[in-house]
Design an enzyme around this catalytic site. Structure first.
Site, mmCIF file in Angstrom:
data_model
loop_
_atom_site.group_PDB
_atom_site.id
_atom_site.type_symbol
_atom_site.label_atom_id
_atom_site.label_comp_id
_atom_site.label_asym_id
_atom_site.label_seq_id
_atom_site.Cartn_x
_atom_site.Cartn_y
_atom_site.Cartn_z
ATOM 1 C CB THR A 1 -0.911 0.031 1.240
ATOM 2 O OG1 THR A 1 -1.562 1.309 1.329
ATOM 3 C CG2 THR A 1 -0.112 -0.177 2.513
ATOM 4 C CE1 TYR B 1 -4.055 -1.825 5.488
ATOM 5 C CE2 TYR B 1 -3.434 0.431 4.908
ATOM 6 C CZ TYR B 1 -3.759 -0.864 4.530
ATOM 7 O OH TYR B 1 -3.792 -1.199 3.205
#
Length: 675
Positions: A448, A491
């Protein structure tokens, strides 16, 4: 009643839930979930000791009517008040055995209108429930329970004999010889196959034990029913699909009732009988977790009852492949994973879909793959956090795409340990499974852009509808891979750790690995939410005429990428893995597809012909004002370029949603995406 031949989907079931004194709020929270799961029966305890403690009567005065109005209630009456016990413990026989029958009589007077059956004691061969050291031949128990059962039956209720754990046919036969079986309407059975070590050497299977039980009952009381009053499966290893399988199996056994233990996990700060965290398995037996979040079992029951369980279980039926070297898509039922899998399958590859189906709706993607590609699809329903369960998927794999992840920043902030277990440990498990297989399988990992952090040091300029970088190079080309990694939010940390482990396994162990650090991907087969898949989420809300909530001011810029372009990138990286192994690339729509949230919302309004009701909330932790991927490195390495421009991509998403998600077919034939 012949339970064996009834269709599984027509069978009723129950749950076991012990409520502790004063848990009014927890009880109110649990009831709606049980009802949504179509629960018919509920077994709970009515502690004699707790009833006589301060506040006990008031608690049960509230609890039993509350539960009885919703469920066929089975109160289990047990635990001697210590002051009345021969041993001074709640597991001891009362000094006056008739006192137990008197208490049962009192319970029938006070609460009997709320139930038809009453269970007399629990697990009498468990020292924590009945101290048989002071009652070696169970004479005290037989006199106590037999007398109470006789009186309850005489008064018109149906007594149930509490089940031993583990099952003991000799004990049950003794109950017959002593006359107890003659005065009960049903006998409980407890069994937890696959969970407790104590059962491993004694468990012979449902048919064996229930067959033994039936033969004993037929000798003494052939009208007595068999009830499975406790069975369950602990998800302490995160194998939620196995819990679904065990529930389905328990529902099919030759018994007249099945109660699953339990509905909700025991909170981490609550001691079980043996003590606080005596065994972690005690804390993961629920169909929902301690925060009342549904596990797979509860979610499927609430979506469609037992039929839903059967449908999902059928997806995992094994099929034989004519190829020895499949490709594994980890998270292959998810949005990007299923699109990659479809592309591979369309070219004749055999694909193993490794997924735990944790996100609502993704089983529809798996069904879609099975319908399109049949026996070339090989589902393995397991969780990446459970290494032993996923290892078989990689034994013959020639390549691996790894998409499985916890994908929401907000969820990671609420549950950082779960986020770490899925994203970091889950990725190491995949790498270890590939390494131990020893087949030199290539691994392409979905990372990501959050590994670059919030980009707070990047000087920004605010325009009317977007933020743009002051740096002209970044404004023209985007953020490249030379950008310093800066993990923030749980995250970002967990995905960043996974990103680096994937690259390091290439250095340390020679695995052929590559990483793609993605921006916002959207397109068909996406089940968008506020936290993940925001483009699809906004489109779905708009098509339904529902309001949209935006975090921040909506000027944040992303380079949205159509899933068909993402699939092409993953395929190209795999094809060129020997050339690009050990490298990480940014993957996004690039400058040509860079748009702000405000611009996307305006285009959605134009496409749908509806003005959106938009509200704005505070910025979320780790939100980037601007991220556009510089994809020139990926282009130079594998020749990949964006093909779908964002307006055409949004139109394609709208068409798919109207045809497949919202029930209003707009096109007679699938429309091709225009570049």
């Amino acid at each position: 009643m012949n339970m064996r031949h009834r269709p599984l989907s027509t069978k009723r079931f129950g749950f076991v839930e012990w409520f502790r004194r004063g848990e009014y709020e927890r009880t109110e929270e649990i009831i709606p979930g049980l009802l949504a799961a179509e629960t018919a029966y509920l077994r709970t305890h009515l502690s004699w000791a707790e009833y006589l403690a301060p506040g006990g009567q008031e608690w049960f005065d509230w609890l039993l009517p509350k539960l009885g109005q919703h469920f066929d209630l089975l109160p289990c009456i047990h635990y001697t008040p210590p002051s009345l016990s021969r041993s001074g413990r709640s597991s001891g026989a009362p000094k006056v055995l008739k006192d137990y029958a008197d208490f049962v009589d009192h319970v029938l007077d006070r609460y009997g209108r709320h139930f038809r059956h009453v269970e007399l004691w629990n697990e009498p061969n468990n020292l924590l429930d009945w101290d048989w050291r002071d009652d070696g031949d169970f004479k005290l128990f037989c006199e106590m329970v037999g007398g109470a059962a006789y009186w309850a039956k005489h008064r018109g209720w149906k007594p149930v004999l509490g089940g031993p754990c583990p099952f003991d046919p000799y004990w049950l036969n003794l109950m017959g010889e002593r006359g107890v079986l003659n005065v009960v309407s049903a006998v409980g059975f407890h069994g937890f196959p696959g969970t407790w070590d104590s059962e491993a050497s004694t468990w012979g299977g449902w048919d064996l034990h229930l067959g033994e039980m039936r033969s004993i009952l037929d000798r003494y009381n052939e009208d007595a029913e068999i009830w499975v009053t406790e069975t369950g499966y602990s998800t302490w290893r995160n194998d939620e699909i196995e819990q679904v399988r065990r529930f389905t199996r328990a529902l099919s056994v030759p018994a007249d009732r099945m109660y699953w233990y339990g509905w909700r996990d025991v909170p981490a700060d609550v001691p079980v009988q043996e003590g606080l965290w005596f065994d972690p398995r005690h804390y993961h037996l629920g169909a929902v977790d301690a925060n009342n979040e549904p596990k797979l079992l509860a979610r499927l029951l609430m979506e469609g009852g037992v039929q839903r369980l059967e449908d999902v279980a059928a997806l995992a039926k094994p099929s034989l492949s004519h190829k020895a070297a499949p490709i594994v898509v980890v998270g292959g039922s998810g949005f990007i994973g299923c699109n990659v899998a479809d592309n591979l399958l369309s070219e004749g590859e055999d694909v193993i879909i490794l997924d735990n189906l944790s996100r609502a709706g993704v089983d529809q993607n798996l069904s879609w793959l099975k319908e399109r590609h049949g026996d070339h699809v090989h589902p393995l329903l397991a969780d990446v956090r459970d290494l032993r369960s996923i290892e078989p998927a990689f034994q013959d794999a020639k390549a691996v795409f790894h998409f499985a992840a916890q994908t929401a920043v907000t969820t990671s902030l609420a549950y950082p340990l779960d986020d770490f277990e899925t994203n970091a440990r889950g990725t190491i498990n995949v790498l270890e499974a590939v390494r131990s297989a020893g087949r030199d399988a290539a691994v392409v990992f979905a990372s990501t852009n959050k590994v670059y952090g919030g980009l707070e040091d990047m000087e920004m300029m605010a325009l009317d509808d977007r933020y743009v970088p002051a740096d002209e190079t970044i404004r023209e080309h985007g953020v490249n891979e030379d950008r310093k990694l800066d993990f923030c939010t749980p995250y970002g940390c967990s995905k960043g750790v996974a990103d680096q482990y994937v690259l390091d396994y290439g250095k340390s162990y020679g695995l052929r690995t590559a990483v793609l650090r993605m921006s916002c991907v959207y397109g068909p087969r996406q089940f968008g939410t506020e936290d993940q898949g925001w483009v699809a989420h906004f489109m779905i809300r708009a098509l339904k005429g529902e309001p949209v909530s935006v975090y921040g001011d909506g000027k944040q810029v992303r380079d949205i990428l159509h899933v068909s372009d993402a699939v092409a990138a993953y395929r190209r990286v795999l094809e060129e893995i020997d050339k690009v192994k050990g490298r990480a690339f940014n993957l996004g729509g690039g400058p040509l597809n860079s748009v702000s949230v405000q611009i996307v919302l305006r285009e959605i309004e134009r496409l749908t012909g509806r003005r959106l009701d938009v509200t704005y909330d505070d910025w979320r932790a780790g939100d980037q004002l601007f991220f556009v991927a510089d994809t020139r490195s990926l282009h130079r390495a594998v020749g990949w370029d964006v093909q779908v421009r964002w307006r055409n991509g949004l139109r394609d998403l709208q068409d798919w949603l109207l045809e497949h998600r919202l029930g209003h077919a707009q096109l007679s034939q699938p429309r091709r995406v225009r570049a």
